[in-house]
Write a protein that holds these residues in place. Structure first.
Motif, short mmCIF file in Angstrom:
data_model
loop_
_atom_site.label_atom_id
_atom_site.label_comp_id
_atom_site.label_asym_id
_atom_site.label_seq_id
_atom_site.Cartn_x
_atom_site.Cartn_y
_atom_site.Cartn_z
N THR A 142 0.83 -1.21 0.00
CA THR A 142 0.00 0.00 0.00
C THR A 142 0.86 1.25 0.00
OG1 THR A 142 -1.75 -1.15 1.21
CG2 THR A 142 -1.79 1.25 1.26
N ALA A 143 1.90 1.26 0.83
CA ALA A 143 2.79 2.42 0.88
C ALA A 143 3.44 2.68 -0.48
CB ALA A 143 3.87 2.19 1.94
N LEU A 144 3.88 1.62 -1.15
CA LEU A 144 4.52 1.78 -2.45
C LEU A 144 3.52 2.27 -3.50
CD1 LEU A 144 6.78 -1.41 -2.47
CD2 LEU A 144 7.49 0.96 -2.08
N ARG A 145 2.29 1.75 -3.44
CA ARG A 145 1.28 2.19 -4.41
C ARG A 145 0.91 3.65 -4.21
NH1 ARG A 145 -2.85 -3.06 -4.31
NH2 ARG A 145 -1.61 -4.39 -5.72
N VAL A 146 0.76 4.06 -2.96
CA VAL A 146 0.43 5.47 -2.69
C VAL A 146 1.58 6.38 -3.12
CG1 VAL A 146 -0.06 7.15 -0.87
CG2 VAL A 146 -1.17 4.91 -0.82
N ALA A 147 2.82 5.95 -2.84
CA ALA A 147 3.98 6.74 -3.26
C ALA A 147 4.01 6.90 -4.77
CB ALA A 147 5.26 6.07 -2.77
N ALA A 148 3.77 5.81 -5.50
CA ALA A 148 3.77 5.88 -6.96
C ALA A 148 2.64 6.78 -7.46
CB ALA A 148 3.63 4.48 -7.54
N ALA A 149 1.47 6.68 -6.82
CA ALA A 149 0.34 7.50 -7.24
C ALA A 149 0.62 8.99 -7.01
CB ALA A 149 -0.91 7.08 -6.48
#
Length: 394
Positions: A142-149
């Protein structure tokens, strides 16, 4: 810009050294804005247009500008995990002390803006850290997806603005920008009232940048650092890992290419050029990290870590100290050098001041456990006054 709240003997010295390295890059960028009103108005001072002046500006633009902010933000997120571990080891609740710490960081940032330097990052970090605090228990994925977004939204908005918005309708003309730059430099050369007024005049732009680019990119890097810290990626480095070479092989060509597009595309005055830098800066920053880690773990160059780590350990003090030195050197409160130094002279001065900070930091930490700003922030964080003097050795 924070100290790590860890038990004695558990510091990750590579993180301290990387933070010290990031301090240098941040200062090289900031000192140009401290030294003149022209960079903040996106125009070149007509006094300094020689080939050497342009080369120094170009080198900074390609290799330094916008690269070290993302590195420092990543390290902030990494250190957040160390602070969580410290609270657990001390058997104290993490939530109230971190919220006090964030509040203290914000107040320090406000004071920094008003009295020292208008280009503050501490307030942005404090606000973004509230979101990091709220997301601290999220899964790594989740952290990686939010960072990418977050990073993707910033990039898409920059590209869209560059393609579909007329910058000339928003930005002042070159002549107006030069007039504004002259006024800004004159304000810097005034007394306390004029200097504080100059800092506050830049507040709307600072807030706009924090909301649209610096805040989201900082939070994205915080989240990447959070994941790296959970996995202790910087705690077990040997320096000979193949991944470090791969990061260099990818990061340097792509990062330098992006820096060249940013520089020759017009720099901060052109949105598509900024987009090229934002897209590639993390890769160049990663290549710097990989190179430094390899050097710090090589037998002949371990001295680099010993030299950088003390400055990184008291990074908040050094960051504020850089602004204080800039205030004294360039404004009318001190020596009034604003507008008088060429880019090569400014760059040389930044390197000399940073070398001095390395020396002073090492001497200070022989006697004291924290820098003055770290000590104050730790007091706010813990809710009680911590000891300052270092424990005797032997």
């Amino acid at each position: 810009m924070t100290d790590q709240l860890v038990v004695p003997g558990s510091r990750v010295h590579d993180v301290d050294a990387l933070r010290g390295f990031a301090l240098l890059g941040i200062f090289i960028v900031n000192i140009t804005f401290m030294a003149s009103g022209y960079p903040g108005n996106l125009v070149v001072d007509p006094q300094f247009t020689s080939t050497l002046d342009e080369v120094v500006r170009g080198v900074s633009s390609v290799f330094v500008d916008m690269k070290f902010y993302v590195l420092f933000s990543f390290l902030f997120g990494y250190s957040f995990t160390l602070q969580m571990e410290s609270a657990a080891a001390a058997g104290t609740a993490f939530e109230p002390r971190m919220l006090r710490r964030i509040a203290g960081l914000f107040v320090l940032g406000v004071l920094h803006i008003v009295f020292l330097y208008g280009g503050d990052v501490l307030t942005t970090y404090a606000v973004a850290c509230l979101v990091l605090f709220w997301m601290r228990r999220c899964a790594d994925r989740t952290a990686l997806r939010v960072a990418a977004a977050l990073y993707g939204v910033v990039l898409v908005s920059l590209v869209a603005s560059g393609l579909f918005l007329d910058a000339s309708a928003v930005l002042p003309s070159a002549e107006e920008a030069r007039v504004n730059a002259e006024r800004s430099t004159a304000a810097m050369l005034g007394g306390w009232g004029e200097v504080i007024g100059h800092h506050l005049d830049g507040l709307p732009l600072l807030i706009l940048q924090a909301l649209t680019m610096q805040g989201p990119t900082a939070l994205a890097m915080f989240l990447l650092g959070l994941v790296a810290g959970r996995r202790q990626l910087l705690a077990r480095v040997r320096g000979d890992e193949p991944i470090l070479r791969r990061i260099q092989w990818i990061g340097f060509p792509v990062g330098v290419a992006g820096g060249l597009l940013y520089t020759f595309g017009g720099g901060n005055g052109h949105t598509l050029a900024v987009a090229a830098s934002v897209a590639t800066a993390p890769l160049l920053a990663a290549a710097y990290v990989a190179t430094l880690l390899r050097l710090m773990h090589a037998p002949r160059t371990t001295w680099i870590r010993s030299a950088l780590a003390p400055a990184g350990r008291i990074a908040l003090t050094n960051y504020l100290g850089q602004s204080a030195i800039g205030l004294i050197l360039f404004t009318g409160v001190g020596f009034g050098l604003a507008g008088r130094l060429s880019p090569p002279a400014t760059m040389t001065l930044a390197l000399a001041i940073f070398a001095l900070q390395l020396w002073v930091s090492a001497i200070w930490l022989r006697r004291y456990r924290y820098g003055p700003a770290e000590w104050l922030l730790r007091w706010i964080t813990l809710g009680r006054r911590p000891g300052l003097r270092a424990a005797p050795v032997g």
